[in-house]
Structures are given as structure tokens and as C-alpha cells.
Design a protein around this motif. Structure first.
Motif, PDB file in Angstrom:
ATOM      1  N   ILE A  89       0.874  -1.177   0.000  1.00 10.53           N
ATOM      2  CA  ILE A  89       0.000   0.000   0.000  1.00 10.53           C
ATOM      3  C   ILE A  89       0.909   1.224   0.000  1.00 10.53           C
ATOM      4  CG2 ILE A  89      -1.843   1.222   1.198  1.00 10.53           C
ATOM      5  CD1 ILE A  89      -2.541  -1.436   2.569  1.00 10.53           C
ATOM      6  N   ARG A 114      -5.509  -7.337   4.314  1.00 16.09           N
ATOM      7  CA  ARG A 114      -6.749  -7.873   3.758  1.00 16.09           C
ATOM      8  C   ARG A 114      -7.821  -6.792   3.760  1.00 16.09           C
ATOM      9  NH1 ARG A 114      -7.961 -13.591   6.599  1.00 16.09           N
ATOM     10  NH2 ARG A 114      -9.196 -13.868   4.712  1.00 16.09           N
ATOM     11  N   LYS A 115      -8.753  -6.915   2.831  1.00 11.68           N
ATOM     12  CA  LYS A 115      -9.873  -5.981   2.773  1.00 11.68           C
ATOM     13  C   LYS A 115     -10.952  -6.392   3.772  1.00 11.68           C
ATOM     14  CE  LYS A 115      -9.181  -4.471  -1.997  1.00 11.68           C
ATOM     15  NZ  LYS A 115      -9.776  -4.360  -3.363  1.00 11.68           N
ATOM     16  N   LEU A 116     -11.728  -5.409   4.218  1.00  9.29           N
ATOM     17  CA  LEU A 116     -12.752  -5.688   5.226  1.00  9.29           C
ATOM     18  C   LEU A 116     -13.784  -6.701   4.745  1.00  9.29           C
ATOM     19  CD1 LEU A 116     -13.513  -2.231   6.936  1.00  9.29           C
ATOM     20  CD2 LEU A 116     -12.192  -4.156   7.804  1.00  9.29           C
ATOM     21  N   LYS A 117     -14.043  -6.744   3.450  1.00  7.76           N
ATOM     22  CA  LYS A 117     -15.046  -7.690   2.940  1.00  7.76           C
ATOM     23  C   LYS A 117     -14.620  -9.134   3.123  1.00  7.76           C
ATOM     24  CE  LYS A 117     -13.410  -7.322  -1.865  1.00  7.76           C
ATOM     25  NZ  LYS A 117     -13.791  -6.852  -3.226  1.00  7.76           N
ATOM     26  N   VAL A 128      -7.024   3.867   8.385  1.00 13.29           N
ATOM     27  CA  VAL A 128      -8.372   3.445   7.990  1.00 13.29           C
ATOM     28  C   VAL A 128      -9.247   4.662   7.734  1.00 13.29           C
ATOM     29  CG1 VAL A 128     -10.482   2.319   8.813  1.00 13.29           C
ATOM     30  CG2 VAL A 128      -8.275   1.191   9.107  1.00 13.29           C
ATOM     31  N   GLN A 168      -8.724   6.216   4.288  1.00  7.93           N
ATOM     32  CA  GLN A 168      -9.293   5.442   3.184  1.00  7.93           C
ATOM     33  C   GLN A 168     -10.777   5.736   3.017  1.00  7.93           C
ATOM     34  OE1 GLN A 168      -7.918   1.178   2.669  1.00  7.93           O
ATOM     35  NE2 GLN A 168      -7.027   1.593   4.684  1.00  7.93           N
ATOM     36  N   LYS A 185     -16.293  -2.039   2.433  1.00 14.96           N
ATOM     37  CA  LYS A 185     -15.821  -3.365   2.005  1.00 14.96           C
ATOM     38  C   LYS A 185     -14.422  -3.308   1.401  1.00 14.96           C
ATOM     39  CE  LYS A 185     -20.320  -5.552   1.182  1.00 14.96           C
ATOM     40  NZ  LYS A 185     -21.254  -6.092   0.181  1.00 14.96           N
ATOM     41  N   GLU A 186     -14.082  -2.181   0.764  1.00 11.07           N
ATOM     42  CA  GLU A 186     -12.793  -2.079   0.070  1.00 11.07           C
ATOM     43  C   GLU A 186     -11.670  -1.526   0.955  1.00 11.07           C
ATOM     44  OE1 GLU A 186     -12.229  -3.319  -3.004  1.00 11.07           O
ATOM     45  OE2 GLU A 186     -14.302  -4.050  -2.765  1.00 11.07           O
ATOM     46  N   VAL A 187     -11.977  -1.186   2.198  1.00 12.43           N
ATOM     47  CA  VAL A 187     -10.950  -0.679   3.113  1.00 12.43           C
ATOM     48  C   VAL A 187      -9.940  -1.785   3.415  1.00 12.43           C
ATOM     49  CG1 VAL A 187     -10.509   0.124   5.463  1.00 12.43           C
ATOM     50  CG2 VAL A 187     -12.403   1.095   4.149  1.00 12.43           C
ATOM     51  N   GLN A 188      -8.665  -1.467   3.267  1.00  8.30           N
ATOM     52  CA  GLN A 188      -7.605  -2.447   3.519  1.00  8.30           C
ATOM     53  C   GLN A 188      -7.104  -2.325   4.954  1.00  8.30           C
ATOM     54  OE1 GLN A 188      -5.065  -3.476  -0.064  1.00  8.30           O
ATOM     55  NE2 GLN A 188      -5.368  -1.275  -0.380  1.00  8.30           N
ATOM     56  N   CYS A 189      -6.862  -3.482   5.559  1.00  6.80           N
ATOM     57  CA  CYS A 189      -6.419  -3.528   6.949  1.00  6.80           C
ATOM     58  C   CYS A 189      -5.179  -4.405   7.072  1.00  6.80           C
ATOM     59  CB  CYS A 189      -7.514  -4.092   7.853  1.00  6.80           C
ATOM     60  SG  CYS A 189      -8.990  -3.071   7.928  1.00  6.80           S
TER      61      CYS A 189
END
Length: 420
Positions: free
Chosen positions: A206, A219-222, A340, A343, A362-366
Motif C-alpha cells: 500500500i 486484507r480488505k474488510l469484505k 483506515v 481510506q 468493504k474495500e478498506v484495507q487492513c
């Protein structure tokens, strides 16, 4: 000691017997500002436009012309800040939510400003958008009116005292800001780098994030949560007893980041929703995001459910339920981190109201450490942040108390109950 008399106004109490009580219309000409469109605002303008807001001294922006070049009192006619009083001077403009009081004779405007600040809270009438004090209502507001010499003495006394109080408040607010920045920096650093300072790092993939511990995942939240909606209700659906319900208002103003029903109080909805909308019922470890915010800073505000007491997500909320085993307190800190938040803020849309969708979340990366490390990081941050929060709470209480003292001081002074 001054001889006192009944003012004839219940909440005003006694005043010196040689003072008068007069209506605003007898000492002021009453007017109102004008509609000033966004198109008129100009970053190169020299003259302020005052509006209904209280931040930044009520300045909405600047334009290249001015309507007033005199000392006047303004008040907010309607909205959440109705009745807010300012003394204005110089060259300036006012929007149509500002009422204007121009003195008919030689008056001590500083004293009259204090006197009005002391009484307008008693005259506000409820409105769907907050409250109202319109021109005809302002005209009949009664204030104390001592001789001009005493007005000057009281104003000078209050100016000196209030300046000291304001200096105290500004220092405390600066300290508050520093503590909040310290807390945010601690969360940001720990959430992205972990606790082991010697751990091997890798590129997160990122661009804006940089490196993270080698063994962490991105990983993405979804991939981690399922998503749902709160109840499609309004305030009119709340009742005296039933099932507690958390809506976006409580998330923004009362219970950000964590909600524990053994401590926190909420409105109730009917138990019939248990059968009709079971998908909106929350469990311990679930997250609830507010799907709208009045400002960009509030975009991404959320709360995490900390108790097993039955609870519904209410209006304007998005539910996140873990699909895999996580340590929810870690994610509470993660969601509160700038990484977060940014984003979400980059994707929200709106002008006066900023909206968040499930698609955005859903597209937020963690960045995901192993479960045991999630717990260690969360416990470390919980301990450190609790100490900072304790200081923040103490300072906020000090500010609250000094503001209460200021209100009492103004009340006693403008009513002639202080020998200055």
C-alpha cells in the motif's frame, strides 16, 4: 451593599433599586442580515461574512464588499445556535440568519452584549432545526438597564475577568489538542508497526502505508466481515421500554469506538423487531458505523459492542459482523487509526452531509497480525490510551467548570449583585 428590588422577572431575580428593566425595542433598531450565496464568497475578499456558526468567531468566509461599518450586536435567529450573541465592529457582512441590533443612542455596547448573553437562553423557543428567536421576539426581550456610568464599570470589570477566563480556556484547549494528537500518534504507530521494535518489516503493498511487520497480512474488510443495515426507523419509533437501539447520533456524540450497555444508556424500540428485523440485532464484538456525517472528520465514526445485552442497530447505521476469529478491541483501535480513516474519507461523497456506503467499507484495507498479537497490541494501547483519556476527561471538566463560573459571574455582574 446596594438596596435591591424585585426585577419583576422570575429568573432574573433582584436588581439594584435604581436600575430599570427595558425591552430591546426601546434601545435598539432591529434588523437582519441578507442572503449571501456561496458564489459571493471569495478567498481574496477582505470583509468577513458572519453566519449562524460559533466556530471561527462565526465567520463563514469573506467577500469583496461590506454591508456594515459600525458597532452592532448580532444574534443567531434560528438553528442549533439560536440566541448566540456577538458584538461586531469594523467593516463586515451578516447572513440572513443573523439578527442585528443597532443602538439608537449612546450606549455601552459591551455591557449590553453581556446583558443579552445572560438572558437569551430563557427566550429561545423550540424548533424542528433547534430553536428560534426571531426579530419580533427579540424586540420584546427584557434586559437590565443601569445608568451609563455603571454600565461602563460593569463592562470593564467583566472584560478583564472574561479575558483571563478565555486565556485559561485557550491554554487548556491547546493542551487537549496536544493530548489528542499524542493519543492518535500512539495508535497510528502501534497499529502499523506492532510492539516488537526489532521485528523484520516488509513492503505492505500500500503506497501510502509503507512497511509493516513481515508476518502480518493485508486484507480488505469484505474478507473479514459480513455487512448489514440497521433498522429503518426514526426518532418517532423510540419508546420508554423495550430493546436498546444505537443510531448514528449516539455514535457521533456519545459512544464512539466502544459501547457497553452495562454502563451506557440508549433509547428503546419495540420488542416486535426481534421477530421482524432479527438481522439488525447486534452481538458482542460487532461493529456499527454511522453512514452519514455532517463533516469529513466524522466520516468513519463507529462503535464496537462490548456487552451481551440484546441491542439493535438503528437508523443511518452499517453493521460489520466478524466472519473469522478476531480480537475486536484491536480492530477498534485499527478503525480509529488515521490509515483506515483516510481510506474512508477519500471515498465518501456529499457536500453538507457526507455519506458512507457498504461498498466503501468493504474495500478498506487492513493490516492483520496473528490473533495473539492483536490481543497484545490492543491491551497495550488500552492501558496507554486510558491514561491519556483520563487526563483529557480531567481537562474537559476544568473547562466546563470555568465556563459555568463565567456564566455565573456575568449573571451576577449584569444584575448588580457584585460590588466591583
Amino acid at each position: 451593599m446596594k438596596n435591591l428590588k424585585n426585577s419583576g422577572i422570575e429568573w432574573l431575580g433582584e436588581i439594584p433599586e435604581h436600575w430599570e428593566v427595558v425591552k430591546i425595542k426601546h434601545i435598539f433598531n432591529i434588523g437582519r442580515g441578507r442572503v449571501i450565496s456561496q458564489e459571493e464568497l471569495d478567498e481574496n475578499g477582505n470583509f468577513p461574512v458572519y453566519s449562524s456558526q460559533t466556530t471561527n468567531n462565526g465567520i463563514l468566509g469573506y467577500i469583496k464588499t461590506y454591508d456594515f461599518d459600525c458597532e452592532q450586536i448580532t444574534w443567531t435567529t434560528d438553528g442549533v445556535n439560536a440566541g448566540t450573541i456577538f458584538l461586531r465592529n469594523g467593516k463586515y457582512n451578516c447572513t440572513n440568519v443573523c439578527g442585528i441590533l443597532k443602538p439608537r443612542n449612546n450606549e455601552n455596547m459591551s455591557f449590553l452584549t453581556y446583558a443579552l448573553q445572560n438572558v437569551t437562553p430563557y427566550y429561545k423557543r423550540p424548533d424542528t432545526n433547534g430553536a428560534k428567536i426571531m426579530n419580533n421576539e427579540m424586540a420584546n426581550i427584557q434586559i437590565v438597564y443601569p445608568p451609563l456610568k455603571e454600565q461602563e464599570q460593569i463592562a470593564n470589570f467583566l472584560d478583564e475577568k472574561c479575558e483571563k477566563i478565555q486565556n485559561f480556556i485557550e491554554k487548556k484547549e491547546k493542551l487537549l489538542s496536544l493530548l489528542q494528537e499524542q493519543k492518535q500518534a500512539l495508535i497510528n504507530e502501534t497499529i502499523t508497526k506492532g510492539l516488537d521494535k526489532n521485528v523484520k518489516l516488509k513492503n505492505s503493498g500500500i503506497e501510502w502505508l509503507g512497511e509493516i511487520p513481515e508476518h502480518w497480512e493485508v486484507r480488505k474488510l469484505k474478507m473479514l466481515f459480513s455487512f448489514g443495515n440497521g433498522l429503518n426507523i426514526t426518532k418517532a419509533d423510540f419508546i420508554s421500554f423495550g430493546i436498546p437501539c444505537i443510531s448514528y447520533g449516539e455514535i457521533h456524540s456519545k459512544y464512539p469506538c466502544r459501547l457497553d450497555l452495562s454502563v451506557h444508556k440508549l433509547p428503546f424500540v419495540s420488542e416486535t423487531y426481534l421477530n421482524d428485523k432479527p438481522q439488525s440485532l447486534l452481538s458482542k464484538g460487532d461493529f456499527v458505523f454511522a453512514d452519514t456525517s455532517e463533516d469529513i472528520e466524522g466520516s468513519g465514526n463507529f462503535t464496537c459492542i462490548q456487552s451481551n445485552i440484546p441491542l439493535f442497530a438503528g437508523y443511518h447505521t452499517i453493521i460489520l459482523r466478524p466472519k473469522t476469529q478476531i480480537y475486536s478491541l484491536y480492530f477498534s483501535f485499527l478503525f480509529d487509526s488515521i490509515f483506515v480513516r483516510n481510506q474512508i474519507r477519500e471515498k465518501v461523497w456529499g457536500v453538507k452531509v457526507f455519506s458512507i456506503t457498504k461498498s466503501i467499507l468493504k474495500e478498506v484495507q487492513c493490516f492483520i497480525p496473528p490473533l495473539k498479537e492483536q490481543e497484545q497490541i490492543a491491551n497495550f494501547l488500552d492501558e496507554k490510551c486510558e491514561k491519556i483519556d483520563s487526563l483529557i476527561t480531567k481537562i474537559k471538566k476544568q473547562i466546563e467548570l470555568i465556563k459555568e463560573y463565567k456564566t455565573t459571574l456575568i449573571n451576577e455582574a449584569v444584575c448588580g449583585r457584585i460590588n466591583n
